[in-house]
Write a protein that holds these residues in place. Structure first.
Motif, short mmCIF file in Angstrom:
data_model
loop_
_atom_site.label_atom_id
_atom_site.label_comp_id
_atom_site.label_asym_id
_atom_site.label_seq_id
_atom_site.Cartn_x
_atom_site.Cartn_y
_atom_site.Cartn_z
N ASN A 198 -108.35 65.95 -18.70
CA ASN A 198 -109.19 66.50 -17.62
C ASN A 198 -109.31 68.01 -17.69
O ASN A 198 -109.51 68.68 -16.68
CB ASN A 198 -108.73 66.05 -16.23
CG ASN A 198 -109.22 64.67 -15.89
OD1 ASN A 198 -110.23 64.21 -16.43
ND2 ASN A 198 -108.51 63.98 -15.02
N THR A 199 -109.21 68.55 -18.90
CA THR A 199 -109.45 69.97 -19.14
C THR A 199 -110.68 70.07 -20.03
O THR A 199 -110.76 69.40 -21.06
CB THR A 199 -108.24 70.60 -19.88
OG1 THR A 199 -107.08 70.47 -19.08
CG2 THR A 199 -108.49 72.06 -20.18
N GLU A 209 -113.17 75.21 -15.37
CA GLU A 209 -112.25 74.81 -14.29
C GLU A 209 -112.96 73.95 -13.25
O GLU A 209 -112.39 72.97 -12.77
CB GLU A 209 -111.63 76.04 -13.62
CG GLU A 209 -110.75 76.88 -14.54
CD GLU A 209 -111.53 77.75 -15.52
OE1 GLU A 209 -110.95 78.13 -16.56
OE2 GLU A 209 -112.73 78.04 -15.29
N GLU A 210 -114.20 74.31 -12.91
CA GLU A 210 -114.97 73.51 -11.95
C GLU A 210 -115.23 72.11 -12.49
O GLU A 210 -115.15 71.13 -11.75
CB GLU A 210 -116.30 74.20 -11.63
CG GLU A 210 -116.18 75.44 -10.79
CD GLU A 210 -117.48 76.23 -10.72
OE1 GLU A 210 -117.60 77.01 -9.76
OE2 GLU A 210 -118.36 76.10 -11.61
N ARG A 260 -112.11 70.14 -12.02
CA ARG A 260 -111.89 69.78 -10.61
C ARG A 260 -112.84 68.68 -10.15
O ARG A 260 -112.42 67.76 -9.45
CB ARG A 260 -112.04 71.02 -9.72
CG ARG A 260 -110.83 71.93 -9.75
CD ARG A 260 -110.85 72.96 -8.62
NE ARG A 260 -111.99 73.87 -8.69
CZ ARG A 260 -111.99 75.01 -9.38
NH1 ARG A 260 -110.94 75.38 -10.07
NH2 ARG A 260 -113.05 75.79 -9.37
N ILE A 261 -114.11 68.75 -10.55
CA ILE A 261 -115.04 67.74 -10.07
C ILE A 261 -114.80 66.39 -10.75
O ILE A 261 -115.04 65.34 -10.16
CB ILE A 261 -116.53 68.18 -10.19
CG1 ILE A 261 -117.37 67.36 -9.22
CG2 ILE A 261 -117.04 68.05 -11.63
CD1 ILE A 261 -118.70 67.97 -8.86
N VAL A 312 -111.73 65.31 -11.53
CA VAL A 312 -110.61 64.78 -10.74
C VAL A 312 -111.13 64.26 -9.40
O VAL A 312 -110.75 63.18 -8.96
CB VAL A 312 -109.52 65.87 -10.56
CG1 VAL A 312 -108.49 65.43 -9.53
CG2 VAL A 312 -108.86 66.18 -11.90
N TRP A 313 -112.01 65.02 -8.75
CA TRP A 313 -112.59 64.58 -7.47
C TRP A 313 -113.31 63.24 -7.63
O TRP A 313 -113.15 62.35 -6.79
CB TRP A 313 -113.58 65.63 -6.93
CG TRP A 313 -114.33 65.08 -5.76
CD1 TRP A 313 -113.93 65.08 -4.46
CD2 TRP A 313 -115.59 64.40 -5.80
NE1 TRP A 313 -114.87 64.44 -3.68
CE2 TRP A 313 -115.91 64.02 -4.48
CE3 TRP A 313 -116.49 64.09 -6.82
CZ2 TRP A 313 -117.08 63.33 -4.15
CZ3 TRP A 313 -117.65 63.41 -6.49
CH2 TRP A 313 -117.93 63.03 -5.18
#
Length: 190
Positions: free
Chosen positions: A127-128, A139-140, A143-144, A146-147
């Motif tokens: 997830n990187t 980074e966004e 994060r999205i 993971v969301w």
């Protein structure tokens, strides 16, 4: 031909299908060289309904981070997966592999991260992002992604997707499979 194949699969006891949708956005599909998917494109509704008619559970896979993905398109993709009552869905960050056209293009554009060798870099984690996306920061995008997984496996989503009498409630075995895997993935994604 498709009818015969689906009949055989159902007769064999097949419970479900892993389907790599990649994206539901036409521009993204073109970008990924998936233009054949756009022939008679209806956001895969006919295909999903066909699988549902046979009672097949769908385990869907989506790739996030192409040049047309945006926060809105990712939200639409998650909504599509929930509304389609997929048994499982996985949202992954696009990864450019060496030797592919995508890798060469991103390398030429100077968009590869980790010196272009993410698989060897000690800071790389699942997830990187391994490249600089167009409409997100790396980074966004992480994060999205993971969301998206957390949203799909939220309690509200699990309950709403459960109520499909043809698939997730089609038999005790399908119900147990649905619940077991949703609880397992929920624990790892929250």
């Amino acid at each position: 031909h498709d009818q015969e194949l689906l009949d055989l699969m159902a007769e064999s006891g097949c419970m479900g299908q892993l389907v790599g949708f990649d994206s539901i956005d036409p521009k993204s599909l073109q970008w990924m060289n998936k233009s054949p998917n756009l022939f008679g494109y209806d956001r895969y509704q006919k295909a999903v309904e066909r699988l549902r008619e046979y009672g097949f559970q769908v385990w869907a896979s989506f790739i996030l981070g192409n040049d047309y993905d945006s926060p809105e398109s990712v939200q639409n993709t998650v909504r599509f997966a929930i509304d389609s009552k997929f048994s499982l869905a996985f949202f992954h960050i696009l990864v450019p592999y060496p030797g592919t056209t995508l890798y060469a293009r991103l390398q030429k554009e100077g968009r590869l991260l980790f010196d272009g060798k993410w698989w060897l870099h000690p800071e790389f984690r699942y997830n990187t992002a391994t490249f600089v996306p167009r409409l997100f920061t790396p980074e966004e995008l992480g994060r999205i992604t993971v969301w998206a997984n957390k949203e799909f496996y939220s309690a509200r989503s699990i309950v709403s997707r459960l109520f499909d009498s043809k698939t997730n409630l089609g038999s005790i075995m399908k119900f147990l499979t649905y619940m077991r895997f949703n609880m397992l993935v929920r624990q790892t994604s929250t």
